[in-house]
Design an enzyme around this catalytic site. Sequence first.
Site, PDB file in Angstrom:
ATOM      1  N   HIS A  68       3.845   3.547   1.239  1.00  0.00           N
ATOM      2  CA  HIS A  68       2.589   4.299   1.303  1.00  0.00           C
ATOM      3  C   HIS A  68       2.861   5.792   1.459  1.00  0.00           C
ATOM      4  O   HIS A  68       2.742   6.355   2.543  1.00  0.00           O
ATOM      5  CB  HIS A  68       1.716   3.776   2.448  1.00  0.00           C
ATOM      6  CG  HIS A  68       1.139   2.428   2.168  1.00  0.00           C
ATOM      7  ND1 HIS A  68       1.658   1.271   2.711  1.00  0.00           N
ATOM      8  CD2 HIS A  68       0.089   2.046   1.394  1.00  0.00           C
ATOM      9  CE1 HIS A  68       0.955   0.230   2.287  1.00  0.00           C
ATOM     10  NE2 HIS A  68       0.003   0.673   1.486  1.00  0.00           N
ATOM     11  N   HIS A 127       3.267   6.801  -4.324  1.00  0.00           N
ATOM     12  CA  HIS A 127       2.319   5.696  -4.536  1.00  0.00           C
ATOM     13  C   HIS A 127       0.957   6.253  -4.944  1.00  0.00           C
ATOM     14  O   HIS A 127       0.312   5.726  -5.864  1.00  0.00           O
ATOM     15  CB  HIS A 127       2.190   4.876  -3.261  1.00  0.00           C
ATOM     16  CG  HIS A 127       1.019   3.931  -3.252  1.00  0.00           C
ATOM     17  ND1 HIS A 127       0.911   2.854  -4.112  1.00  0.00           N
ATOM     18  CD2 HIS A 127      -0.126   3.922  -2.491  1.00  0.00           C
ATOM     19  CE1 HIS A 127      -0.238   2.210  -3.881  1.00  0.00           C
ATOM     20  NE2 HIS A 127      -0.878   2.845  -2.905  1.00  0.00           N
TER      21      HIS A 127
END
Length: 475
Positions: A199, A203
Amino acid sequence: MGIALIWSIITILVRWIFSKRRGAISYDSSDQTALYIRMLGACVIFKQLFSRDVRVRSQVGFEPERRGSHPYLGVDFRTLHSRAESAGSIPARRIRRLFSFQRHLLSSRLLRGAPHLNPLHILDEDYCGQAKCMLEKVGSWNFDIFLFDRLTNGNSLVFLTFHLLSQYGLIELFQLDMVKVRRFLVLVQEDYHNQNPYHNAVHAADVTQAMHCYLREPKLAQSLTSFDILLGLLAAATHDLDHPGVNQPFLIKTNHYLAALYRNTSVLENHHWRSAVGLLRETELFSHLPAEDSLSIERQLGSLILATDISRQNEYLSRFRTHLDENDLNLGNASHRHFVLQMALKCADICNPCRPWELSKQWSEKVTEEFFHQGDIEKKLKLEISPLCDSEANTIASVQIGFMTYVVEPLFAEWARFSDTRLSQTMLGHLGLNKASWSTMEPEASGSSEDGESDPARSSEEPSSRALTQGSPES
């Protein structure tokens, strides 16, 4: 003398920024809705110095500072996924900083229309040239975001999102200030935790690129307005903003202040949304628009980001399936277009298993690394280990097979019903091949399913466990 001067400049700069940028967490007294306004007063230099200070303090045995009523002093999300830096990495970091500085000078000169004066830009310009070549194929499903991130020296989110906003003509159409747009995107990228294996800003860039692919699909391209496209791109870029690298159940069971702030409901999605709103207001990106239009953008941006809550996957999927069964989706209707945007963002958020194997495998390894790291923290704190976070009970293959089966396949099957195009068939094709590849690495799972010896109780639990953890902002 030179070092002293640099430190003096940094001190003055930090003090000036502290005097100019202030903020806090506040509540709307009318309905007690928590409004997260980004904690201001930090700049790129200060954040780097602060994170370095945290690493040094942790190495010499100091506990991280208490935050709110957080009882687990050993958990510091600023360094949760950070790795020890080796001495050999210092020269490479210096080279990257030189390249980054040269890119900044080059882009500034290009923006002003000034000629090149410094010969040091030549090597750096070669990287920029390759990145520009990649952007010419930004609509390709095989787009390698990892390579693009390397070519842009870790600035893939800024470069890609700015390019798409320009390509769609949104900067000119909405009369956006290019300096404000650039500043907004830089702050967004900086607020992602790049020490998170999954994350992080890469991403976010990958999801933004996938969103662009979906926006170009015939049904959407013919019906979406420029306002819809602007919302879709901004939501994709900010959908995981300031993600701590742990999931919602972890925040709840450690009594994290965010869980209390959002009453244990869509904790991370609410935080991502409020963080994005804070940056929009700080940069005054839409300050030239009527106040009601700015508020409308903020509300609809929140509606899109909140839709990525994977715990509500069945709710959105059932509604989507009902629309398709009854054939009543009317893209001339603003609310129906917004719902389709929500589904597109949900697909973009968990599309990794639908990418070519070379890309999909890297994402799978990264997200599992993040899961397992959380599990290690939970073991250390003597907490119950979250589903899929126990490295001793799970493998990358088993995690991915379950996720593909119970979360990805149902969603993308319905998306293919809605948009039966070459791209949809390509995604389903990659999904099947990738699942088969992981199955070959998990002989026990494939063998038990073939013999019909799988545990029904476990099968019934797997969809919910996948839904709570993988591939979405609350992960």
